[in-house]
Write an enzyme that holds these catalytic residues in place. Sequence first.
Site, PDB file in Angstrom:
ATOM      1  N   THR A 102       0.796  -1.049  -0.051  1.00 25.03           N
ATOM      2  CA  THR A 102      -0.096  -0.277   0.123  1.00 25.03           C
ATOM      3  C   THR A 102       0.905   1.238  -0.372  1.00 25.03           C
ATOM      4  O   THR A 102       2.151   1.489   0.026  1.00 25.03           O
ATOM      5  CB  THR A 102      -1.019   0.132   1.225  1.00 25.03           C
ATOM      6  OG1 THR A 102       0.181   0.533   1.724  1.00 25.03           O
ATOM      7  CG2 THR A 102      -1.984  -1.499   1.765  1.00 25.03           C
ATOM      8  N   CYS A 103      -0.249   2.686  -0.508  1.00 23.24           N
ATOM      9  CA  CYS A 103       1.144   3.833   0.070  1.00 23.24           C
ATOM     10  C   CYS A 103       1.188   4.474   1.419  1.00 23.24           C
ATOM     11  O   CYS A 103       1.480   5.592   1.581  1.00 23.24           O
ATOM     12  CB  CYS A 103       0.602   4.687  -1.506  1.00 23.24           C
ATOM     13  SG  CYS A 103      -0.956   4.857  -1.581  1.00 23.24           S
ATOM     14  N   ASP A 104       0.834   3.552   2.404  1.00 19.30           N
ATOM     15  CA  ASP A 104       0.471   4.358   3.367  1.00 19.30           C
ATOM     16  C   ASP A 104       2.313   3.525   4.341  1.00 19.30           C
ATOM     17  O   ASP A 104       2.616   1.806   4.410  1.00 19.30           O
ATOM     18  CB  ASP A 104      -0.334   3.533   3.897  1.00 19.30           C
ATOM     19  CG  ASP A 104      -0.620   3.846   5.853  1.00 19.30           C
ATOM     20  OD1 ASP A 104       0.628   4.541   6.948  1.00 19.30           O
ATOM     21  OD2 ASP A 104      -1.515   3.820   5.923  1.00 19.30           O
TER      22      ASP A 104
ATOM     23  N   ASN B  80      -6.260   0.298  -0.251  1.00 13.79           N
ATOM     24  CA  ASN B  80      -5.681  -0.054  -0.932  1.00 13.79           C
ATOM     25  C   ASN B  80      -6.788  -0.801  -2.120  1.00 13.79           C
ATOM     26  O   ASN B  80      -5.468  -1.018  -3.739  1.00 13.79           O
ATOM     27  CB  ASN B  80      -4.444  -0.101  -0.745  1.00 13.79           C
ATOM     28  CG  ASN B  80      -3.712   1.324  -0.629  1.00 13.79           C
ATOM     29  OD1 ASN B  80      -2.726   1.976  -0.594  1.00 13.79           O
ATOM     30  ND2 ASN B  80      -4.382   1.819   0.000  1.00 13.79           N
TER      31      ASN B  80
ATOM     32  N   LYS C 169      -8.405   5.018  -1.820  1.00 14.04           N
ATOM     33  CA  LYS C 169      -8.249   4.101  -0.492  1.00 14.04           C
ATOM     34  C   LYS C 169      -8.662   4.938   1.177  1.00 14.04           C
ATOM     35  O   LYS C 169      -8.895   4.035   1.271  1.00 14.04           O
ATOM     36  CB  LYS C 169      -6.475   4.812  -0.473  1.00 14.04           C
ATOM     37  CG  LYS C 169      -5.879   6.172   0.481  1.00 14.04           C
ATOM     38  CD  LYS C 169      -4.775   6.056   0.236  1.00 14.04           C
ATOM     39  CE  LYS C 169      -3.752   7.097   0.870  1.00 14.04           C
ATOM     40  NZ  LYS C 169      -3.032   8.129  -1.200  1.00 14.04           N
TER      41      LYS C 169
END
EC number: 4.1.1.17
Lengths: 377, 377
Positions: A312-314, A352, B38
């Site tokens: 994910t982009c986290d 995501n 998201k």
Amino acid sequence: MDRHLRTPELLIDLDVVSRSYEALTSQLPGLTVHYAMKCNPHQEIIGRLHSLGCRFEIASAAELDELRRIGADPAQVLYSNPVKPVAHIAAAHAAGVWRFAFDGEEELDKIAAVAPGAAVLVRLSAHQIRSGVPSEGKFGVDADTAAALLLAARDRGLRPYGVAFHVGSQMLLAHAWRAPLRAVARVMDKLAAESVFLQMVNLGGGFPARYCAVNLPPLSDYATAIGIGLAGLPYPVETVIEPGRAVVAEAGTLRATVIGTAVRHGRRWAHLDVGAFNGLMESLETGNELRFPVTDSRCDARRDRFHLTGPTCDSQDTIMFDVELSAGLRAGDEVYLGCAGAYTTVYASRFNGFDPPAVRCVSGVTLETSGDAAYSR
Amino acid sequence: MDRHLRTPELLIDLDVVSRSYEALTSQLPGLTVHYAMKCNPHQEIIGRLHSLGCRFEIASAAELDELRRIGADPAQVLYSNPVKPVAHIAAAHAAGVWRFAFDGEEELDKIAAVAPGAAVLVRLSAHQIRSGVPSEGKFGVDADTAAALLLAARDRGLRPYGVAFHVGSQMLLAHAWRAPLRAVARVMDKLAAESVFLQMVNLGGGFPARYCAVNLPPLSDYATAIGIGLAGLPYPVETVIEPGRAVVAEAGTLRATVIGTAVRHGRRWAHLDVGAFNGLMESLETGNELRFPVTDSRCDARRDRFHLTGPTCDSQDTIMFDVELSAGLRAGDEVYLGCAGAYTTVYASRFNGFDPPAVRCVSGVTLETSGDAAYSR
């Protein structure tokens, strides 16, 4: 191009489940094992355990549904979540569950209303010692309150049946069971003065699994500590444990694919298609202190160190920092995380849009997970 | 008795979504809004935003599928996750997405292989300032590396298109955008010396929502800080933002039922049918620092303070400590958590067998969420 990925996949070796269960029953003799469903309620896992004679503990009526599907007898199930939706108590009672944990008067009222005559176990607090995966704190009362609550249960037509506690998950200090057992003795003494005698002490879970960088005491240490504690009780009672992690963690290998690698500020990162949000939430819960043994499909002799993160982009989606893997690791390679059978799929979301791992039960694929060995192969 | 509970339920007021979107477009003029899928990809939310002219950013091909379902044009979508499964890049490219974020050479190789000629935005690191919800750290490179990577993109037949950064979620310091914009200027200067000119600066998300105990700066502060930063760029470019939380958080009210209450060690606890694992994971991520405005259905004039926790037997399943609610609160009462539209359902698992919230889109039920007001009503 099919965008559906072949991974992540959680491979479970059912023979390792059997061996872990048998180690607990043989090395902790006299203790009845109730497997903690919350840890991994996959049908083939609980089916295998059921075939070996294992019993179960549940945290909700939904978990009881899973047990009924494999033919487990609800009368042998402990409902150990101290605070339950009243509709779940009623459903469990109707199905034949008769033993319920609690730690307050309101819960007694609920149980008395929809499960009249049920047997109840009061939950003692037992979080003096920090465990590897913090899981204790919100439940439990002191010994004097516990005794008073069991008398209050009797006043409501319920059966004062036992005392339960939980030392915390992944407990690496075997003596953690001793202080709570002294408190149990105090509860039993106080109740005996009122001519109330208990049938069960529930020692909970907390038995650890073999992650990396963990000095795992032998089960005999736990047997010794628990034996000393039980010897201090005023009279003998049935004694149960509720392991989860110790039964299934080492049976699980998480197979993931490298999505990409990158160098940032001089540090190499490997991004997998599994991370904190779709399977490895315990990384986040433990501040990345839980170390899974890791290998990869490339098997380079030349090694390098990576930060291992999720898809994910986290940035909280990170699994472990500073892990040794093949120096040539790149997108498309596979990475295998051992000791991944417990508290993985159960915490997974689709954040995501990334799928949780599929679960596949197999034999003979478990990684070598002794200490840091898997790192250095 | 039907054991299926009527709650938890996430109520979304679509009119609040509209108002939040319009506040961003009117008070941050000149910035194109790409909603961060998201955060909450529910069909009715993204449908409403699409009808208002909002664009979108995705973190995976699965999120693109959701957008295609509502008829959004993939050509207007930004694929902003810097590291992507190659099959997702290919699927997005085939669908018409042409702008992709990246922050390393391997990602460039993947994009060049399956999305030849694509436009690429390099991700700058921008985590000098701590945000309210830590979400920065794993991505991004420094300005010199960013410029070199955009040249490397050109060498692979890709289009050096822009620079992206993310200051971190729930950023309460408007000036946080200024230092990254100085780094963007440096990237643009270096590239201009090579006769490469960029088309876009992506300022990311981070715009905050009105939780409790939060001193929320007005949007005009953000407009000012960003305006100063943009004025320092060597030439004008299209500028986009990727808000998520600021668009949908305040539109959401989580309706939960009290499962039970208990007094432990002198402190009252209220257990809800929603907790960290089935909807409020940000409680765990932020160490219970994120404060949702809370009210309850009992509306007692007499108030008491509670620890608010979830339905599972895991003590990490706790939402907030020390919350004021009706003194008479008990099992069966409802509790309403405001500002719950963002990063709730997307993180939800079924741990312990408890269902994630159902989502229902409504109008006019949003709580008063100004400061701590909801606590004291």
